[in-house]
Design an enzyme around this catalytic site. Structure first.
Site, mmCIF file in Angstrom:
data_model
loop_
_atom_site.group_PDB
_atom_site.id
_atom_site.type_symbol
_atom_site.label_atom_id
_atom_site.label_comp_id
_atom_site.label_asym_id
_atom_site.label_seq_id
_atom_site.Cartn_x
_atom_site.Cartn_y
_atom_site.Cartn_z
ATOM 1 N N ASP A 211 -24.586 -3.145 22.192
ATOM 2 C CA ASP A 211 -23.136 -3.283 22.183
ATOM 3 C C ASP A 211 -22.699 -4.664 22.667
ATOM 4 O O ASP A 211 -21.957 -4.800 23.640
ATOM 5 C CB ASP A 211 -22.512 -2.183 23.056
ATOM 6 N N GLU A 455 -31.939 0.838 28.225
ATOM 7 C CA GLU A 455 -31.578 2.037 27.464
ATOM 8 C C GLU A 455 -32.431 2.243 26.217
ATOM 9 O O GLU A 455 -31.910 2.467 25.125
ATOM 10 C CB GLU A 455 -30.092 2.014 27.110
ATOM 11 N N TYR A 508 -21.858 7.005 32.422
ATOM 12 C CA TYR A 508 -20.434 6.745 32.228
ATOM 13 C C TYR A 508 -19.670 8.070 32.223
ATOM 14 O O TYR A 508 -19.024 8.433 31.244
ATOM 15 C CB TYR A 508 -20.209 5.972 30.929
ATOM 16 N N GLU A 544 -25.556 0.734 35.758
ATOM 17 C CA GLU A 544 -24.309 0.550 35.003
ATOM 18 C C GLU A 544 -23.386 1.721 35.293
ATOM 19 O O GLU A 544 -23.829 2.868 35.395
ATOM 20 C CB GLU A 544 -24.548 0.484 33.486
#
Length: 651
Positions: A211, A455, A508, A544
């Site tokens: 991303d 990831e 997240y 993160e």
């Protein structure tokens, strides 16, 4: 012809584009950062270069017509292109913004006469800080180097070419291809759109599974530098310390002769010699050393000694001397139980994730931006960052060493999602990239841990052998540092986690999971930590977390994409961090330091907005939340007097 053949395999608008990029031929000799010394000179080649994108149907006209054999302007239209920079955002041409395939750069350089007069006793080396992604370089029409990878340096000695070329003009030509395949780092794939009712003929797109925008170009400085024909090729330094004594172990390699002598002097910041040594390997004893401490952990963070290495050799009856000076920080790193120790003291990571990204220049190195970012880091009270998701420029790493900013040094292993990206071809390239990264950054005191991926699909069966191999290889290259990778897999299914020293986990909650539901964060985040620790019994970093916030967008009660919602997410996470850092959580790194560009998509409005600063480095409300927290943590854990405030120790 070898370059032309490879160009055919990588051409842009035909199926051969999908052929696998072959490994670069650049050897793994030493890669000392070029420095001016009494025996070495540099000539920086930044500025405007000639540029041409190969718009031929197969993207292979440059090789078929041998553009490297003549000045690029004679092959067709060229434009000015700044180096360093990404080429994508420089022009008004939308086709260049998303261009995939070969582009060509050229620079004509006049060399100092003394360089040419001193040949062959002087080596002239051409060095690229980085170029994304695959590079082939010619000098005066002769190929000198190939390199695969977009974030690490490569170089070639060009002395023999200069000797055989009349005059002092040096024409440097670079062919650069930004195509990503399942076996590159990062991986990608080319997808051809064959429905002629919807897409033009030969239409294709580059698919990526990360991303951030896939900027391309010559991103870091290009330099010519000299050394004597017998020269210091590499230096490796490791350090150990007790209460009043430090030991600096060193190894020095010399190339060009076996008949040489080496002397070493270690100087403190006042220029005083504190230890001396001789020979290619040994140990320097430093009494009452000034240790390298992280920012906010000591009143004098980032203390660096200077190790001067001097080589003297006899060649054909003539004396040659080479001098190289290496900054050295004396510090130790250990993972002990649930603690991360720097110089024997527990260290808590309170920092950020970053990107090399900015308006217009893309990923191009930019000194004003770099200095601004470090001033913001210190204003924030951040003591660390991860080089998400690729190695950063050496100039950035130099400032980390000097300012005491701790670094988790990450390779470009982002987006490793497909099963074919875990095969032997990908693995061999990944191992080679780790060799290049460790070779470049092994002597940096700021680098306390290597990260081999971000990831990946680490729940896939091949991931176990893959990461066991990559991590073991990295530890063999550098036994002095712990190794990790950053995961978002399920704690019970992650096949790479057994091999890391520290668990780094991304999550997240209330954003990608249960969007808009802040109330789930405490339960889900607590369960995340407890499950990971129960399964693996290793210290954990929240590598993160965060939420997008469009600057100036407000809502109370907080709603997604507002500055209030971003603040609320951070505070919910922080309440859990404060409980778990008393146990086994050793760090928190916000995603992200600043907004950054991504591919266009329905969930991205001019890029990713999870920054606590805008892309132009202006603070959102969350920046002040994080600043208050980080300075509070620093004051709680610092050995400094309580007079430390957020108004001191930074510029």
């Amino acid at each position: 012809m070898a370059a032309a053949a490879r160009a055919g395999r990588m051409a842009g608008l035909c199926p051969v584009l999908l052929a696998l990029l072959s490994p670069g031929v650049a050897g793994l000799a030493g890669m000392l950062h070029p420095r001016d010394t009494p025996s070495r000179e540099r000539k920086e080649l930044g500025g405007l270069w000639s540029f041409r994108a190969d718009l031929s149907p197969g993207r292979d006209a440059g090789f078929a017509q041998r553009w490297y054999r003549q000045p690029l302007r004679q092959t067709g239209p060229v434009i000015d292109m700044p180096v360093p920079s990404s080429f994508n955002d420089i022009t008004q041409d939308p086709s260049l913004e998303n261009y995939i395939g070969w582009v060509w750069y050229e620079k004509e350089v006049l060399l100092p006469a003394r360089w040419l007069q001193d040949l062959p006793s002087t080596r002239v080396v051409l060095r690229f800080g980085s170029a994304h992604y695959y590079s082939i370089v010619w000098v005066n029409g002769v190929q000198v180097v190939e390199h695969e990878g977009g974030h690490l340096p490569f170089e070639a000695e060009i002395s023999s070419i200069l000797q055989s070329s009349p005059g002092s003009l040096c024409r440097i030509t670079v062919a650069l291809n930004n195509t990503l395949t399942p076996h590159t780092l990062p991986p990608g794939s080319i997808q051809y759109m064959t429905d002629k009712t919807r897409y033009p003929k030969n239409y294709f797109v580059q698919n990526i599974r990360f991303d951030f925008f896939n900027y391309a170009g010559i991103h870091r400085p290009v330099v010519l530098y000299t050394t004597p024909s017998v020269y210091i090729d590499d230096i490796t330094v490791t350090t150990a310390s007790s209460e009043h004594v430090a030991m600096v172990q060193y190894q020095v390699s010399v190339v060009g002769s076996t008949d040489y002598s080496l002397s070493l002097s270690l100087r403190d910041q006042e220029g005083k010699v504190v230890a001396t040594g001789n020979g290619p390997e040994g140990e320097l004893k430093v009494l009452n050393p000034n240790l390298w401490w992280p920012y906010l952990m000591h009143e004098n963070p980032g203390y660096l000694y200077s190790l001067e290495v001097k080589m003297e050799a006899q060649v054909d009856g003539a004396s040659l001397e080479d001098v190289y000076t290496l900054p050295v920080g004396i510090r130790t790193v250990h993972v002990a139980g649930t603690q991360f120790l720097i110089n024997g003291r527990p260290f808590y990571f309170h920092g950020v994730n970053k990107h090399e990204d900015a308006d217009i220049r893309g990923k191009g190195l930019d000194w004003p931006l770099i200095v601004k970012d470090f001033n913001l880091l210190r204003w924030l009270g951040a003591n660390s960052f991860r080089t998400s998701h690729y190695p950063y420029a050496e100039e950035i790493m130099d400032l980390c060493d000097a300012y005491g900013i701790v670094v988790i040094d990450e390779c470009p292993g982002v987006g490793i999602k497909l099963p074919e990206s875990f095969g032997n071809k990908s693995l061999q390239h990944h191992l080679a990239v780790m060799e290049e990264l460790v070779r470049r950054d092994k002597n940096r005191p700021s680098v306390v841990m290597w990260s081999v991926a971000n990831e990946p699909a680490s729940e896939l069966p091949p991931a176990a052998f893959y990461f066991k191999t990559v991590i073991a290889h990295t530890k063999a290259l550098d036994p002095s540092r712990p190794v990790t990778f950053v995961t978002d897999a399920n704690y019970a299914l992650d096949r790479g986690a057994p091999y890391v020293d520290v668990i780094c986990v991304n999550s997240y909650f209330s954003w990608y999971h249960d969007p808009g539901h802040l109330e789930v964060i405490p339960l889900q985040l607590t369960a995340q930590f407890e499950n990971w620790y129960k399964t693996h019994q290793k210290p954990i970093i929240q590598s993160e977390y965060g939420a997008d916030a469009v600057p100036g967008l407000h809502s109370d009660p907080p709603l997604m994409f507002t500055e209030e919602y971003q603040k609320a997410v951070l505070r919910e996470y922080h309440s859990v961090f404060d409980k778990k850092r008393k146990e086994y959580v050793i760090g928190e790194l916000i995603w992200n330091f600043a907004d950054f560009m991504t591919n266009q998509g329905t969930t991205r409005v001019l890029g990713n907005k999870k920054g606590i600063f805008t892309r132009q480095r202006q603070p959102k409300a969350a920046a002040f939340v994080l600043r208050e927290r980080y300075w509070k943590i620093a004051n709680e854990s610092s050995c400094l007097p309580p007079v430390i405030t957020s108004h001191s120790l930074f510029l």
